[in-house]
Motif scaffolding. Sequence first.
Motif, PDB file in Angstrom:
ATOM      1  N   VAL A  84       5.308   3.065   5.872  1.00 45.08           N
ATOM      2  CA  VAL A  84       4.112   2.545   6.383  1.00 45.08           C
ATOM      3  C   VAL A  84       3.043   2.994   5.518  1.00 45.08           C
ATOM      4  O   VAL A  84       2.092   1.965   5.203  1.00 45.08           O
ATOM      5  N   ALA A  85       2.906   4.115   5.082  1.00 42.45           N
ATOM      6  CA  ALA A  85       1.726   4.484   4.209  1.00 42.45           C
ATOM      7  C   ALA A  85       1.853   3.941   2.993  1.00 42.45           C
ATOM      8  O   ALA A  85       1.054   3.537   2.335  1.00 42.45           O
ATOM      9  N   ALA A  86       2.948   3.569   2.451  1.00 46.89           N
ATOM     10  CA  ALA A  86       3.218   2.955   1.127  1.00 46.89           C
ATOM     11  C   ALA A  86       2.606   1.711   0.858  1.00 46.89           C
ATOM     12  O   ALA A  86       2.385   1.088  -0.002  1.00 46.89           O
ATOM     13  N   SER A  87       3.158   0.776   2.073  1.00 45.50           N
ATOM     14  CA  SER A  87       3.116  -0.622   2.115  1.00 45.50           C
ATOM     15  C   SER A  87       2.147  -1.235   3.009  1.00 45.50           C
ATOM     16  O   SER A  87       1.450  -2.294   2.535  1.00 45.50           O
ATOM     17  N   ASP A  88       1.848  -0.403   4.247  1.00 42.72           N
ATOM     18  CA  ASP A  88       0.781  -1.373   5.046  1.00 42.72           C
ATOM     19  C   ASP A  88       0.263  -0.282   6.023  1.00 42.72           C
ATOM     20  O   ASP A  88       0.790  -0.103   7.070  1.00 42.72           O
ATOM     21  N   PRO A  89      -0.604   0.575   5.632  1.00 45.45           N
ATOM     22  CA  PRO A  89      -1.069   1.735   6.462  1.00 45.45           C
ATOM     23  C   PRO A  89      -1.541   1.204   7.717  1.00 45.45           C
ATOM     24  O   PRO A  89      -1.691   2.011   8.642  1.00 45.45           O
ATOM     25  N   ARG A 131      -2.877 -16.997   0.453  1.00 47.55           N
ATOM     26  CA  ARG A 131      -1.669 -17.391  -0.172  1.00 47.55           C
ATOM     27  C   ARG A 131      -1.070 -18.746  -0.157  1.00 47.55           C
ATOM     28  O   ARG A 131      -0.347 -19.306  -0.767  1.00 47.55           O
ATOM     29  N   ILE A 132      -1.499 -19.520   1.219  1.00 47.42           N
ATOM     30  CA  ILE A 132      -1.123 -20.590   1.452  1.00 47.42           C
ATOM     31  C   ILE A 132      -1.532 -21.733   0.262  1.00 47.42           C
ATOM     32  O   ILE A 132      -0.720 -22.642   0.035  1.00 47.42           O
ATOM     33  N   PHE A 133      -2.645 -21.546  -0.189  1.00 43.21           N
ATOM     34  CA  PHE A 133      -3.137 -22.588  -1.149  1.00 43.21           C
ATOM     35  C   PHE A 133      -2.667 -22.066  -2.744  1.00 43.21           C
ATOM     36  O   PHE A 133      -2.963 -22.653  -3.604  1.00 43.21           O
ATOM     37  N   LYS A 134      -1.647 -21.135  -2.807  1.00 43.42           N
ATOM     38  CA  LYS A 134      -1.223 -20.639  -4.198  1.00 43.42           C
ATOM     39  C   LYS A 134       0.152 -21.035  -3.909  1.00 43.42           C
ATOM     40  O   LYS A 134       0.998 -20.595  -2.962  1.00 43.42           O
ATOM     41  N   SER A 135       0.934 -21.075  -5.145  1.00 38.27           N
ATOM     42  CA  SER A 135       2.447 -21.230  -5.482  1.00 38.27           C
ATOM     43  C   SER A 135       3.032 -20.007  -6.078  1.00 38.27           C
ATOM     44  O   SER A 135       3.970 -20.167  -6.619  1.00 38.27           O
ATOM     45  N   ASN A 136       2.104 -18.869  -6.208  1.00 32.16           N
ATOM     46  CA  ASN A 136       2.768 -17.610  -6.685  1.00 32.16           C
ATOM     47  C   ASN A 136       3.846 -16.877  -5.929  1.00 32.16           C
ATOM     48  O   ASN A 136       4.064 -17.363  -4.741  1.00 32.16           O
ATOM     49  N   ASP A 137       4.652 -16.158  -6.500  1.00 33.38           N
ATOM     50  CA  ASP A 137       5.753 -15.511  -5.853  1.00 33.38           C
ATOM     51  C   ASP A 137       5.372 -14.144  -5.329  1.00 33.38           C
ATOM     52  O   ASP A 137       6.345 -13.388  -5.100  1.00 33.38           O
ATOM     53  N   VAL A 138       4.187 -13.838  -5.194  1.00 32.37           N
ATOM     54  CA  VAL A 138       3.803 -12.734  -4.709  1.00 32.37           C
ATOM     55  C   VAL A 138       4.216 -12.466  -3.219  1.00 32.37           C
ATOM     56  O   VAL A 138       3.833 -13.452  -2.583  1.00 32.37           O
ATOM     57  N   PRO A 139       4.832 -11.498  -2.821  1.00 29.67           N
ATOM     58  CA  PRO A 139       5.047 -11.181  -1.232  1.00 29.67           C
ATOM     59  C   PRO A 139       4.007 -11.159  -0.491  1.00 29.67           C
ATOM     60  O   PRO A 139       2.840 -10.771  -1.034  1.00 29.67           O
ATOM     61  N   GLY A 140       4.021 -11.243   0.862  1.00 29.53           N
ATOM     62  CA  GLY A 140       2.858 -11.121   1.684  1.00 29.53           C
ATOM     63  C   GLY A 140       2.335  -9.496   1.787  1.00 29.53           C
ATOM     64  O   GLY A 140       2.920  -8.656   1.334  1.00 29.53           O
ATOM     65  N   SER A 141       1.203  -9.535   2.253  1.00 29.23           N
ATOM     66  CA  SER A 141       0.314  -8.357   2.191  1.00 29.23           C
ATOM     67  C   SER A 141       0.766  -7.274   3.367  1.00 29.23           C
ATOM     68  O   SER A 141       0.457  -6.101   3.219  1.00 29.23           O
ATOM     69  N   THR A 142       1.066  -7.521   4.325  1.00 32.29           N
ATOM     70  CA  THR A 142       1.783  -6.924   5.443  1.00 32.29           C
ATOM     71  C   THR A 142       3.198  -6.715   5.417  1.00 32.29           C
ATOM     72  O   THR A 142       4.008  -7.690   4.933  1.00 32.29           O
ATOM     73  N   ILE A 143       3.573  -5.797   6.069  1.00 32.63           N
ATOM     74  CA  ILE A 143       5.230  -5.441   6.527  1.00 32.63           C
ATOM     75  C   ILE A 143       5.672  -6.527   7.252  1.00 32.63           C
ATOM     76  O   ILE A 143       6.717  -7.190   6.779  1.00 32.63           O
ATOM     77  N   THR A 144       5.000  -7.129   8.168  1.00 32.13           N
ATOM     78  CA  THR A 144       5.638  -8.270   8.819  1.00 32.13           C
ATOM     79  C   THR A 144       5.757  -9.461   8.022  1.00 32.13           C
ATOM     80  O   THR A 144       6.787 -10.315   8.168  1.00 32.13           O
ATOM     81  N   MET A 145       4.791  -9.891   7.257  1.00 31.98           N
ATOM     82  CA  MET A 145       4.944 -10.890   6.187  1.00 31.98           C
ATOM     83  C   MET A 145       6.070 -10.789   5.367  1.00 31.98           C
ATOM     84  O   MET A 145       6.933 -11.678   5.023  1.00 31.98           O
ATOM     85  N   LYS A 146       6.281  -9.537   4.665  1.00 33.62           N
ATOM     86  CA  LYS A 146       7.460  -9.456   3.854  1.00 33.62           C
ATOM     87  C   LYS A 146       8.971  -9.629   4.741  1.00 33.62           C
ATOM     88  O   LYS A 146       9.662 -10.097   4.010  1.00 33.62           O
ATOM     89  N   VAL A 147       8.967  -9.054   6.153  1.00 31.16           N
ATOM     90  CA  VAL A 147       9.898  -9.156   6.796  1.00 31.16           C
ATOM     91  C   VAL A 147      10.093 -10.842   7.046  1.00 31.16           C
ATOM     92  O   VAL A 147      11.077 -11.378   6.884  1.00 31.16           O
ATOM     93  N   ALA A 148       9.205 -11.415   7.352  1.00 28.32           N
ATOM     94  CA  ALA A 148       9.383 -12.694   7.371  1.00 28.32           C
ATOM     95  C   ALA A 148       9.699 -13.495   6.375  1.00 28.32           C
ATOM     96  O   ALA A 148      10.585 -14.402   6.564  1.00 28.32           O
ATOM     97  N   ARG A 149       9.332 -13.287   5.078  1.00 27.17           N
ATOM     98  CA  ARG A 149      10.048 -13.799   3.960  1.00 27.17           C
ATOM     99  C   ARG A 149      11.494 -13.524   3.805  1.00 27.17           C
ATOM    100  O   ARG A 149      12.461 -14.539   3.339  1.00 27.17           O
ATOM    101  N   SER A 150      11.692 -12.186   4.173  1.00 26.31           N
ATOM    102  CA  SER A 150      13.359 -11.889   3.817  1.00 26.31           C
ATOM    103  C   SER A 150      14.098 -12.663   4.901  1.00 26.31           C
ATOM    104  O   SER A 150      15.426 -12.734   4.615  1.00 26.31           O
TER     105      SER A 150
END
Length: 639
Positions: free
Chosen positions: A113-118, A133-152
């Motif tokens: 939690v401290a490393a990724s999304d305090p 990020r919706i208006f960008k097409s880069n491959d950078v993951p979301g900023s929160t843990i929840t966004m990264k889980v959603a992507r997975s």
Amino acid sequence: MAEEERDEPQRGGANAAQAAMQEITERELRIIRIRRRRRSMFIVVLSTFLTFSAALATMLLIQSNLDFSRNMIRSPEVRVMGFDGATLEIVRGRYSQDVSLTTIPERIQNVFVAASDPDFYGHLGVTVSDFIRIFKSNDVPGSTITMKVARSFFKVPEASAGRHLQELLVALWLELKFNKKTILRSYLERTYMGRGIFGITAASRIWYGSPAERITLHQAAVLAAAMNDPIKFDPLYHPSDAANAANEILLNMGRYKYIELDRVSALTLLKPKLDVQYEDGVVSSYVVDMVMNEVAERIGYTSRDIEVTTSIDLSVQRQAQKVVREVANLRLKPSGVNQAALISISPDGRVRAIVGGVTYSPFHPNRAWDVKHFPGRMIKIIPYYYALNENSDPAQWVRDNRMAAGGWRPVNPDHEYRGQISLREAFVRDVNTVPVNLADQFGLLNVRNYAREIGIKSPLSNDIRTVVGLDPVTLADIASIHALPQNSGQPVQLSLVNKVMFAATNEVVYQRVQQAAPSRLTDAAIQGAYTLFSSVTDPQLRLDRPFAGYGTAETGASDAWYTGFTSDLITVVWAGNDDNSRIPQIRGDVELASLWRLFMLDAHDGLPIRSMIRAASQRRRENDGVTDMWKSDLLNEKR
């Protein structure tokens, strides 16, 4: 009085007419208002319907792209197969399926939690940057843990504005549907760690030889750093960087009151404490690592068994591993050279064999695919290709003088300058002035862009280092540019994986399809290129079929090379040391030429003997870009 009586009926008639006109006007206005209300109602209903339909379509699209399956029994298997369907390896244990927050200590959970999304426990799953990020097409993951889980949860990774919007909607849904602990468990289970590994339980077993419940805070911080950047903070390749990132994470834990701040200094380490569990299998684990990295890129996290069809020929791969190991032990190591690598590809770019080092080590990258070496004369063919496109005559005269170009004044190996020299002789003598003068004549930027177009993926300088072999490149780069004549002048599509699919359903996730590309070498230039290559080929090398090849001749450099090709294989061999120290006793055109010949003799066992030009024409007619045509001639003959 009589006149007043006559005016009264007239005024009454006018009032009646006026009243009638007013009634008509009001009726028309009522009709207009009714029509407007109906039109507005229709627009509202239509908008509502369209919005509902769009939302429903989006929901169905998102639902069809999601995979919520979770195998609690075992980690999925990845079956790695050769071009003919023969099993090369079965890889197990790379996907975590068993993360349980009831057994993992709270302090370990807090590291991630401290490393990724305090602020994980305080927000609603998305931030302003996630909307951007919706208006960008880069491959950078979301900023929160929840966004990264959603992507997975998406079956196939994708980088687009539409996918970013879908990820955001799924993240909001996750926050409404599940509690924070469930989301955190999914994050620890599904996040990519690098090397084809997903989740902390798989990573801790492979890297530490220990279950995740027993790892230390610093070990957990190393895993958390790898989650944030699997390449930069790979603890095996970059132990110091990974340890420093882990130390910073522990410091953040102190700042966010997860641990006492005065404990941080006692927990920091200069190197990660690793106990890597690995073993080399039937094919080199360098091949397995390449496959697992590509599978992770194309599928992401999954609970389903996977089948991967590669372009590897098992017999050719085994021969490559055997020859590299034997020649290195007998001839290279006694001369102070500790490493060698080999890559062999078909003219269309499919990898048939690859050896990333004399022996496999998880602590060293693949020297044939990932590590960059100084190519010397191996890359000088690029300006010669360019010149042959302009004038296909190998006997054309070119300048051989020490003209300064871009602040550089090239020096020939023999320190001789002839003023004028034929293109063919310049290539044979490996002069440095001619590639520089050609680049100056045609434009260094044009030649540099041409190098990109024909297959050089490594970064290139903006000066003449590109054309004199001082820009480090990979063996794969060198193989690509030397395959150009054999591929009818078209840039090769270098690849190891032919197809990826889920085993149970035979659902194809990826299929290699040859991408259409314009020819970068004319037919006349191809003939000229063959003349150049035949001019530098040592006739004493001797294969049982037409071939061409050449190597580096100088001693005292840090890298030795040999590159050669037949109608069916383009093979590049390299030797050197990982610390880039000089190797004064090894010549590419001697020791590595011998290694190359031993490999090529056995690699062609059973293949028909044919000219290189005829083979290129035949492939151009037959190859559909999807089917692996390797050994098709031999199979047709047997039928």
